[in-house]
Enzyme design. Structure first.
Site, PDB file in Angstrom:
ATOM      1  N   CYS A 120       0.842  -1.200   0.000  1.00  0.00           N
ATOM      2  CA  CYS A 120       0.000   0.000   0.000  1.00  0.00           C
ATOM      3  C   CYS A 120       0.879   1.254   0.000  1.00  0.00           C
ATOM      4  CB  CYS A 120      -0.925  -0.007   1.212  1.00  0.00           C
ATOM      5  SG  CYS A 120      -2.076   1.381   1.266  1.00  0.00           S
ATOM      6  N   CYS A 217      -6.154  -2.723   7.278  1.00  0.00           N
ATOM      7  CA  CYS A 217      -7.392  -1.958   7.176  1.00  0.00           C
ATOM      8  C   CYS A 217      -8.543  -2.725   6.537  1.00  0.00           C
ATOM      9  CB  CYS A 217      -7.145  -0.646   6.432  1.00  0.00           C
ATOM     10  SG  CYS A 217      -6.707  -0.829   4.689  1.00  0.00           S
TER      11      CYS A 217
END
Length: 380
Positions: A120, A217
């Site tokens: 990410c 997440c």
């Protein structure tokens, strides 16, 4: 002799007034990035807050403990309003799914243990978001990561955070030299997280007491298997638990429910010595188990290396370094032997257990806090 009228460098390293320096702050809605934004706004910088919506906003609203949930977008917006700087939310759902979530599922099914937070940072935050910051004519982009950027003789260097307990160098090893020129990490020098929370109190931020995010997440409650089962239903196919000779010892209900080094929950009893998961074979739907000694690794093959040294990686046949082969372990002594600019083999001077394909191997200077990059562990 003419006077030097060049203005002194500001706290972000630019020879101009803070008010003339635009900085995009990547705001997750947590206390760290909120403090960075508030600190820079108070210092008079031209701050622009940007939050990425990385997956379904509505589904995220009910979930706590992760960095990208809908409530976090709300918190980031509120901090921006309170401190008086603009804030934007960018929809990166498709990019995030393609660049991070799909690879996470596929590599897990391939028997690897992926680290999606690194991907990410590498593919979304420090690539697409950084380009967005440049499109906004920002001089730099700041984040709330606990890592330090220091200027050396050959330009910007990456260094561990002052607080070893908060250091995030393992997750940022793939930051390139070009990105490092543009990035700033204003919290990396702080002695502890308590100092960050004290600053949040000082600025009157609503997130001052907000708990740290614990989960990946998009993985609620740390349940990797549930996420992968949803993305790749075939991963839940049952199969055999076998020893290294291929003898069937038990059945399992999907390779996604197992990780390298796992001992408990194998359903194999009555043995004199415990067995551990030593390999996952998704193609054959097999969980391979063996004695603990099989988990010890001395040679680690690497690819996709990001090198942050001052001289080229291939300029030496061997580099004495320290490495981390998982985020929770301290660096250990090793020898790095380059094969090409992006591939190498690392020899661990003391064998390490639980080295798994899909994890990162991060390079450290044994004599300082500097990070020399790292690479991805593969099966060889």
């Amino acid at each position: 002799m003419p006077l030097d009228r060049t203005p002194p460098l500001n706290s972000l390293g630019f020879a101009k007034a803070p008010a003339d320096t635009r900085v995009v702050v990547a705001m997750s809605g947590g206390v760290d990035s909120s403090v960075v934004a508030a600190m820079l706004a108070e210092e008079g910088y031209d701050v622009v807050g940007v939050t990425l919506q990385l997956y379904d906003h509505g589904a995220a609203l009910a979930k706590k403990g992760a960095c990208c949930a809908g409530i976090d977008i709300h918190d980031a917006r509120r901090v921006a309003e309170d401190m008086g700087f603009p804030h934007y939310v960018l929809d990166y759902e498709n990019v995030f799914k393609d660049a991070v979530i799909d690879e996470f599922a596929d590599s897990y099914l391939g028997g690897a243990t992926p680290v999606p937070c690194i991907r990410c940072n590498e593919r979304v935050k420090f690539k697409d978001l950084l380009e967005t910051a440049k499109d906004l004519d920002a001089d730099c982009m700041a984040t709330g990561h606990y890592i330090q950027r220091k200027m050396g003789e050959n330009g910007a260097e990456l260094h561990c955070a002052a607080d070893a307990n908060r250091d995030q160098s393992y997750f940022l090893f793939s930051t390139t030299k070009e990105q490092l020129d543009y990035l700033r990490f204003p919290l990396g020098h702080l002695p502890s997280k308590n100092d960050t929370r004290a600053l949040a109190e000082k600025y009157g931020l609503s997130v001052a007491d907000k708990p740290d995010s614990q989960d990946i997440c998009f993985v609620p409650n740390g349940d990797y298997a549930a996420v992968i089962r949803k993305l790749r239903p075939e991963a839940a196919n049952p199969g055999d638990i076998v020893d290294t000779d291929g003898n069937v010892l038990a059945r399992h209900d999907g390779v996604i429910n197992y990780t390298i080094g796992q001992r408990r929950g194998l359903g194999i009893g009555g043995l004199a010595d415990p067995l551990y998961v030593v390999r996952l074979d998704a193609d054959k739907a097999q969980v391979v188990v063996g004695p603990k000694s099989m988990l010890a690794t001395r040679t680690v093959p690497l690819r996709e290396i990001n090198w942050l040294g001052d001289t080229p990686l291939m300029s030496k046949s061997e580099w004495p370094i320290a490495v981390k082969v998982r985020s929770t372990r301290p660096p250990i002594d090793a020898i790095l032997r380059p094969i090409s600019d992006t591939t190498a083999e690392v020899e661990l001077l003391v064998p390490e257990e639980g080295v798994s394909p899909g994890q990162a191997c991060v390079f450290y200077d044994p004599e300082s806090s500097r990070i020399f990059g790292g690479g991805w562990i593969h099966k060889g």
